[in-house]
Scaffold this active site. Structure first.
Site, PDB file in Angstrom:
ATOM      1  N   HIS A  44      -8.414   5.061   8.938  1.00  0.00           N
ATOM      2  CA  HIS A  44      -7.646   4.160   8.067  1.00  0.00           C
ATOM      3  C   HIS A  44      -6.415   4.871   7.496  1.00  0.00           C
ATOM      4  O   HIS A  44      -5.289   4.394   7.614  1.00  0.00           O
ATOM      5  CB  HIS A  44      -8.551   3.649   6.935  1.00  0.00           C
ATOM      6  CG  HIS A  44      -7.854   2.729   5.984  1.00  0.00           C
ATOM      7  ND1 HIS A  44      -7.930   1.354   6.078  1.00  0.00           N
ATOM      8  CD2 HIS A  44      -7.047   2.986   4.930  1.00  0.00           C
ATOM      9  CE1 HIS A  44      -7.198   0.815   5.119  1.00  0.00           C
ATOM     10  NE2 HIS A  44      -6.654   1.774   4.394  1.00  0.00           N
ATOM     11  N   GLU A  45      -6.646   6.016   6.898  1.00  0.00           N
ATOM     12  CA  GLU A  45      -5.531   6.740   6.267  1.00  0.00           C
ATOM     13  C   GLU A  45      -4.543   7.248   7.309  1.00  0.00           C
ATOM     14  O   GLU A  45      -3.335   7.311   7.048  1.00  0.00           O
ATOM     15  CB  GLU A  45      -6.056   7.897   5.409  1.00  0.00           C
ATOM     16  CG  GLU A  45      -6.883   7.449   4.200  1.00  0.00           C
ATOM     17  CD  GLU A  45      -6.138   6.477   3.283  1.00  0.00           C
ATOM     18  OE1 GLU A  45      -4.912   6.635   3.098  1.00  0.00           O
ATOM     19  OE2 GLU A  45      -6.771   5.545   2.766  1.00  0.00           O
ATOM     20  N   HIS A  48      -2.053   4.612   7.914  1.00  0.00           N
ATOM     21  CA  HIS A  48      -0.941   4.638   6.947  1.00  0.00           C
ATOM     22  C   HIS A  48       0.048   5.749   7.323  1.00  0.00           C
ATOM     23  O   HIS A  48       1.261   5.579   7.210  1.00  0.00           O
ATOM     24  CB  HIS A  48      -1.472   4.911   5.530  1.00  0.00           C
ATOM     25  CG  HIS A  48      -2.165   3.740   4.896  1.00  0.00           C
ATOM     26  ND1 HIS A  48      -1.574   2.500   4.770  1.00  0.00           N
ATOM     27  CD2 HIS A  48      -3.391   3.632   4.316  1.00  0.00           C
ATOM     28  CE1 HIS A  48      -2.420   1.677   4.158  1.00  0.00           C
ATOM     29  NE2 HIS A  48      -3.532   2.326   3.874  1.00  0.00           N
TER      30      HIS A  48
HETATM   31 ZN   LIG Z   1      -5.279   1.632   2.865  1.00  0.00          ZN
END
Ligand SMILES: [Zn+2]
Length: 257
Positions: A44-45, A48
């Protein structure tokens, strides 16, 4: 994920992005291994991070992850989908001692268990999201005399009131509503997932992980930061508006599947 230097052509700057992660400390003398939850967070990170790194815009104000609030979790949620993707698994899901790949039977089990309790999870999340919206939709002229009544009505209006499963978040302690910076934006997680699930469908329809698909995703969406309207970016990528069926299918909420 943190952005140390924002990409911008105006200032001739390349992006500098970091991912920092807290993971469980292993027992003494043993190696650090990641749980499935921690791996999900890592992907997830990193989503980003990619969003920040692929940025190719003129102005720092709209660089990388500086997009509309209900769009920012979309690229990171897309990146989560690669966790169980076969080619990706081959690369990282290797037993640290034997070198054996994660057995397919376990992968299948992870897929199967993903929809467990989704009915409850989805409705309890939606109740919180509509309650957040309801409070922030007040125009100042209404006088609220009972918080409990207000909550009940807000949730009932959306057909989410179901007494055996009372709402988990209450206004008096649900910090996302007022103090957490969401302020009517808590719905953004599932909205991002509508876009995310539809994006996964696109990759599946178009041959999965390959350079051509990645370039299209990058060009239409990942490199644009907030320089283009979010929904326009999505349409430029997908060729149409987002549809909800992929999300319902993923959550096991479509009857005919
Ligand atoms: Zn997030």
């Amino acid at each position: 994920m943190n952005s140390l230097v924002k990409q911008s052509k105006l200032l001739n700057q390349k992006p500098v992005v970091v991912n920092n992660m807290n993971v469980s400390k292993p027992p003494q003398g043993e190696v650090t291994l990641l749980s499935y939850d921690e791996t999900t967070t890592l992907f997830h990170e990193f989503g980003h991070a990619i969003h920040g790194l692929l940025s190719d815009v003129t102005y720092p104000r709209v660089s990388g992850t500086a997009v509309q609030r209900d769009f920012v979790e979309f690229p990171s949620q897309v990146n989560e989908m690669w966790i169980l993707w076969p080619e990706v698994l081959d690369n990282y899901a290797i037993h640290y001692q034997t070198g054996e790949r994660l057995p397919q039977a376990w992968v299948d089990k992870l897929h199967e268990s993903a929809t467990f309790n989704e009915g409850h999870a989805t409705t309890s999340y939606l109740s919180a999201a509509v309650l957040d919206l309801a409070w922030h939709s007040l125009d100042g002229s209404q006088e609220i005399t009972s918080v409990e009544e207000f909550e009940k009505n807000a949730i009932r209006d959306y057909g989410l009131h179901y007494s055996p499963v009372p709402t988990r978040y209450r206004s008096t302690y649900f910090s996302h509503i007022f103090a957490g910076g969401y302020s009517a934006g808590y719905y953004g997680y599932i909205w991002s997932e509508v876009l995310d699930a539809d994006t996964v469908e696109w990759f599946k329809e178009n041959g999965g992980l390959n350079r051509k698909n990645g370039d299209h995703f990058r060009k239409a969406l990942m490199s644009r930061g907030g320089s283009v309207d979010s929904m326009q970016m999505f349409r430029n990528f997908r060729g149409r508006d987002a549809e909800i069926e992929p999300l319902l299918r993923r959550r096991g909420l479509l009857h005919n599947d």
